[in-house]
Design a protein around this motif. Structure first.
Motif, PDB file in Angstrom:
ATOM      1  N   TRP A  62       0.797  -1.315   0.123  1.00  0.00           N
ATOM      2  CA  TRP A  62      -0.001  -0.084  -0.024  1.00  0.00           C
ATOM      3  C   TRP A  62       0.988   1.419  -0.072  1.00  0.00           C
ATOM      4  O   TRP A  62       1.836   1.560   0.858  1.00  0.00           O
ATOM      5  CB  TRP A  62      -1.000   0.297   1.158  1.00  0.00           C
ATOM      6  CG  TRP A  62      -1.923  -1.020   1.152  1.00  0.00           C
ATOM      7  CD1 TRP A  62      -1.758  -2.448   1.395  1.00  0.00           C
ATOM      8  CD2 TRP A  62      -3.232  -0.858   1.007  1.00  0.00           C
ATOM      9  NE1 TRP A  62      -2.821  -3.163   1.476  1.00  0.00           N
ATOM     10  CE2 TRP A  62      -3.836  -2.324   1.021  1.00  0.00           C
ATOM     11  CE3 TRP A  62      -4.294   0.089   0.808  1.00  0.00           C
ATOM     12  CZ2 TRP A  62      -5.380  -2.571   1.218  1.00  0.00           C
ATOM     13  CZ3 TRP A  62      -5.406  -0.269   0.664  1.00  0.00           C
ATOM     14  CH2 TRP A  62      -5.962  -1.456   0.748  1.00  0.00           C
ATOM     15  N   HIS A  64       1.129   5.534   0.342  1.00  0.00           N
ATOM     16  CA  HIS A  64       0.345   6.449   0.976  1.00  0.00           C
ATOM     17  C   HIS A  64       0.087   7.767   0.105  1.00  0.00           C
ATOM     18  O   HIS A  64       0.744   8.686   0.171  1.00  0.00           O
ATOM     19  CB  HIS A  64       1.066   6.885   2.511  1.00  0.00           C
ATOM     20  CG  HIS A  64       0.418   7.863   3.231  1.00  0.00           C
ATOM     21  ND1 HIS A  64       0.115   9.380   2.919  1.00  0.00           N
ATOM     22  CD2 HIS A  64      -0.326   7.634   4.194  1.00  0.00           C
ATOM     23  CE1 HIS A  64      -0.577   9.651   3.769  1.00  0.00           C
ATOM     24  NE2 HIS A  64      -0.845   8.893   4.846  1.00  0.00           N
ATOM     25  N   PHE A 116      -4.938   6.436  -1.401  1.00  0.00           N
ATOM     26  CA  PHE A 116      -4.044   5.503  -1.462  1.00  0.00           C
ATOM     27  C   PHE A 116      -4.071   4.707  -2.837  1.00  0.00           C
ATOM     28  O   PHE A 116      -4.770   4.923  -3.511  1.00  0.00           O
ATOM     29  CB  PHE A 116      -4.100   4.662  -0.159  1.00  0.00           C
ATOM     30  CG  PHE A 116      -5.580   4.111  -0.047  1.00  0.00           C
ATOM     31  CD1 PHE A 116      -6.163   3.096  -0.807  1.00  0.00           C
ATOM     32  CD2 PHE A 116      -6.611   4.667   0.895  1.00  0.00           C
ATOM     33  CE1 PHE A 116      -7.415   2.454  -0.815  1.00  0.00           C
ATOM     34  CE2 PHE A 116      -7.837   4.287   1.020  1.00  0.00           C
ATOM     35  CZ  PHE A 116      -8.225   3.221   0.396  1.00  0.00           C
ATOM     36  N   CYS A 118      -2.837   0.619  -3.953  1.00  0.00           N
ATOM     37  CA  CYS A 118      -2.523  -0.823  -3.713  1.00  0.00           C
ATOM     38  C   CYS A 118      -2.192  -1.722  -4.649  1.00  0.00           C
ATOM     39  O   CYS A 118      -2.836  -1.469  -5.715  1.00  0.00           O
ATOM     40  CB  CYS A 118      -3.663  -1.299  -2.738  1.00  0.00           C
ATOM     41  SG  CYS A 118      -3.285  -2.954  -2.322  1.00  0.00           S
ATOM     42  N   HIS A 397      -6.417  -6.624   2.474  1.00  0.00           N
ATOM     43  CA  HIS A 397      -7.077  -5.411   2.257  1.00  0.00           C
ATOM     44  C   HIS A 397      -7.458  -4.751   3.732  1.00  0.00           C
ATOM     45  O   HIS A 397      -6.890  -3.687   3.898  1.00  0.00           O
ATOM     46  CB  HIS A 397      -8.271  -5.323   1.572  1.00  0.00           C
ATOM     47  CG  HIS A 397      -8.672  -4.294   1.236  1.00  0.00           C
ATOM     48  ND1 HIS A 397      -9.693  -3.379   1.941  1.00  0.00           N
ATOM     49  CD2 HIS A 397      -8.834  -3.500  -0.066  1.00  0.00           C
ATOM     50  CE1 HIS A 397      -9.924  -2.271   1.321  1.00  0.00           C
ATOM     51  NE2 HIS A 397      -9.792  -2.263   0.062  1.00  0.00           N
ATOM     52  N   ARG A 398      -7.881  -5.303   4.677  1.00  0.00           N
ATOM     53  CA  ARG A 398      -8.382  -4.924   5.848  1.00  0.00           C
ATOM     54  C   ARG A 398      -6.995  -4.396   6.795  1.00  0.00           C
ATOM     55  O   ARG A 398      -7.172  -3.458   7.401  1.00  0.00           O
ATOM     56  CB  ARG A 398      -9.059  -6.069   6.786  1.00  0.00           C
ATOM     57  CG  ARG A 398      -9.629  -5.272   8.183  1.00  0.00           C
ATOM     58  CD  ARG A 398     -10.506  -6.304   8.855  1.00  0.00           C
ATOM     59  NE  ARG A 398      -9.810  -7.545   9.309  1.00  0.00           N
ATOM     60  CZ  ARG A 398      -9.083  -7.433  10.529  1.00  0.00           C
ATOM     61  NH1 ARG A 398      -9.414  -6.388  11.359  1.00  0.00           N
ATOM     62  NH2 ARG A 398      -8.611  -8.303  11.023  1.00  0.00           N
ATOM     63  N   LYS A 401      -5.026  -1.334   4.733  1.00  0.00           N
ATOM     64  CA  LYS A 401      -5.684  -0.202   4.819  1.00  0.00           C
ATOM     65  C   LYS A 401      -5.782   0.385   6.329  1.00  0.00           C
ATOM     66  O   LYS A 401      -5.679   1.581   6.621  1.00  0.00           O
ATOM     67  CB  LYS A 401      -7.091  -0.405   4.211  1.00  0.00           C
ATOM     68  CG  LYS A 401      -7.762   0.994   4.207  1.00  0.00           C
ATOM     69  CD  LYS A 401      -9.119   0.968   3.674  1.00  0.00           C
ATOM     70  CE  LYS A 401      -9.865   2.108   3.442  1.00  0.00           C
ATOM     71  NZ  LYS A 401     -11.422   1.955   2.881  1.00  0.00           N
ATOM     72  N   SER A 402      -5.954  -0.522   7.385  1.00  0.00           N
ATOM     73  CA  SER A 402      -6.144  -0.018   8.680  1.00  0.00           C
ATOM     74  C   SER A 402      -4.622   0.552   9.058  1.00  0.00           C
ATOM     75  O   SER A 402      -4.981   1.578   9.756  1.00  0.00           O
ATOM     76  CB  SER A 402      -6.425  -1.395   9.377  1.00  0.00           C
ATOM     77  OG  SER A 402      -7.703  -1.662   9.287  1.00  0.00           O
ATOM     78  N   CYS A 405      -4.257   4.278   7.149  1.00  0.00           N
ATOM     79  CA  CYS A 405      -5.337   4.943   7.307  1.00  0.00           C
ATOM     80  C   CYS A 405      -5.510   5.279   8.745  1.00  0.00           C
ATOM     81  O   CYS A 405      -6.102   6.516   9.206  1.00  0.00           O
ATOM     82  CB  CYS A 405      -6.758   4.369   6.585  1.00  0.00           C
ATOM     83  SG  CYS A 405      -6.703   4.492   4.887  1.00  0.00           S
TER      84      CYS A 405
END
Length: 460
Positions: A62, A64, A116, A118, A397-398, A401-402, A405
């Motif tokens: 990911w 930024h 973002f 990915c 993904h979870r 992204k967590s 973000c």
């Protein structure tokens, strides 16, 4: 039951090198603490979730950076760069990249969002070293060949044309522009024909070097994996490219934050298109992804337009047959958010559809939801949250992204507890805060002057 967070610090294998910082986090989908995070020297974060019962792994990186980081003249650069990183490195041609993953039956893809980007590959667990090597090579060793820049420009222009040919999709880009105007968040992720044609190899290369150093990256992997092994393989791949020097003092870039006001009440934007249906989005400012009101707003959206039993679906489709597709949704950014209600219908039905939408929004503001609606929406949101984590891609993904973000992991138990804790009073409060504001409207379709006049009535 809410799981108590715990963090256990322990160093990884150093072998004379700078020691990486590793800790175990709460957050795994199965209720066990199998999410672990390591920060490598140079600021690269590696976060994994171990699922020993599967034979696949999804590995992703990911970045930024999203379209909101672009100046007007660079609109579309983030997405353009996403395409170009598949087009060859110092070690691999574009064909080498795709053939390597195809040869093991894997899948590889990427996506660009407003905040973002990915890149990821899903492979068998035995092929994880290959996926790590290929994806890390793409992120650290792209040559951005001038010939590929010119060739890919045509592909991206076709993607823009394809999106414009799908008004049910492009109406949401129009809604973002209606609400946020000519700002980085209001402009399309893909860019426009003019901005994409104006982007040069030098400008894209400078953008790449600025936003793809290790401090801006999060490596995430989920599946049948061992955390220390992933860390060492990622470290070796970045070391091979000489990419762990890191900018920003070697400290990871923190999550975005801040507040933004959206002054768009009563705005109407219409694109005249020769389509069979008209596509409309009626909406207003929502809440940011850091706002605690996102939990009751999510439940409210589920009850209002989140399924076949929702109010909008029942009133617009089931009872009156005015539309095939209608739903509500929320979009949360770092400093603001949007709430929208979508419907696709015949142009002649637009006035009736918008009238029902306004009536249902006003009814929720005045009276909230019934206890039964709240219970049903909580059940729907809870079930979809857990069922959506049934594959390694969703898990990757979870956690990725967590980390990017929020800078932390929330366990699935904690998420379910937050959803279950929403009360009818919480719904009434967030309905007044969000749905009580004057809406704006975006529409695409062949609307007559008389039909278009009803759009302004809908936001009065």
């Amino acid at each position: 039951m809410t799981r108590t967070p715990r963090a256990t610090a322990r160093p990884t294998i150093s072998e004379g090198r700078a020691v990486a910082r590793t800790k175990t986090l709460p957050g795994s989908a199965d209720g066990t603490d199998t999410v672990r995070k390591t920060v490598l020297p140079g600021g690269l974060r590696v976060i994994t979730e171990s699922v020993p019962t599967v034979r696949s792994v999804t590995f992703g990186i990911w970045a930024h950076v999203g379209s909101r980081d672009e100046r007007p003249s660079l609109n579309g650069a983030t997405h353009y760069l996403e395409h170009l990183l598949f087009k060859g490195t110092r070690r691999r041609t574009a064909l080498d990249i795709s053939a390597a993953v195809d040869a093991v039956g894997g899948e590889m893809n990427a996506f660009t969002a407003k905040e973002f980007t990915c890149y990821y590959a899903r492979v068998l667990d035995t092929d994880l070293p290959l996926a790590i090597d290929v994806v890390c090579d793409m992120l650290t060793g792209s040559v951005i060949d001038p010939a590929e820049v010119d060739a890919e420009r045509g592909v991206i222009l076709e993607e823009i044309a394809m999106t414009e040919d799908d008004p049910g999709d492009s109406v949401h880009d129009l809604f973002a522009h209606t609400m946020l105007g000519d700002t980085p968040l209001g402009r399309p992720v893909l860019g426009t024909v003019d901005t994409v044609n104006a982007l040069t190899r030098d400008r894209i290369t400078r953008f790449y070097r600025k936003h793809y150093d290790p401090t801006h990256l999060v490596v995430a992997a989920a599946g049948n994996i061992d955390h220390e092994t992933v860390v060492e393989q990622v470290r070796a791949a970045f070391d091979r490219a000489g990419a762990l020097s890191g900018g920003n003092g070697g400290e990871p870039v923190g999550p975005r934050s801040g507040t933004r006001s959206i002054r768009s009440a009563g705005r109407v934007e219409v694109l005249d298109r020769s389509t069979e249906q008209a596509h409309v989005v009626l909406g207003m400012p929502g809440v940011s992804r850091h706002d605690e009101r996102r939990w009751p707003l999510g439940v409210l959206s589920a009850a209002l337009g989140g399924g076949m039993s929702s109010r909008l679906f029942q009133e617009i489709r089931e009872k009156r047959g005015l539309a095939y597709s209608t739903y509500s949704y929320t979009s949360g950014f770092a400093d603001c958010g949007l709430f929208g209600v979508y419907a696709g219908c015949r142009p002649s039905q637009v006035p009736d559809v918008l009238k029902i939408c306004r009536e249902e929004l006003d009814r929720v503001v005045q009276h909230g939801l019934t206890d039964e609606e709240v219970r049903r929406a909580i059940g729907q949101l809870s079930g979809s949250t857990v069922l959506g984590l049934e594959d390694t891609g969703a898990l990757m993904h979870r956690i990725g992204k967590s980390e990017l973000c929020w800078g932390e992991q929330m366990s699935v138990d904690d998420m379910l507890a937050r959803i279950a804790a929403v009360t009818p009073d919480d719904i009434r409060t967030v309905a007044r805060d969000v749905l009580g504001s004057r809406p704006s409207l975006s529409a695409i379709g062949p609307l007559t002057d008389r039909q278009a006049s009803h759009l302004h009535e809908a936001v009065a």
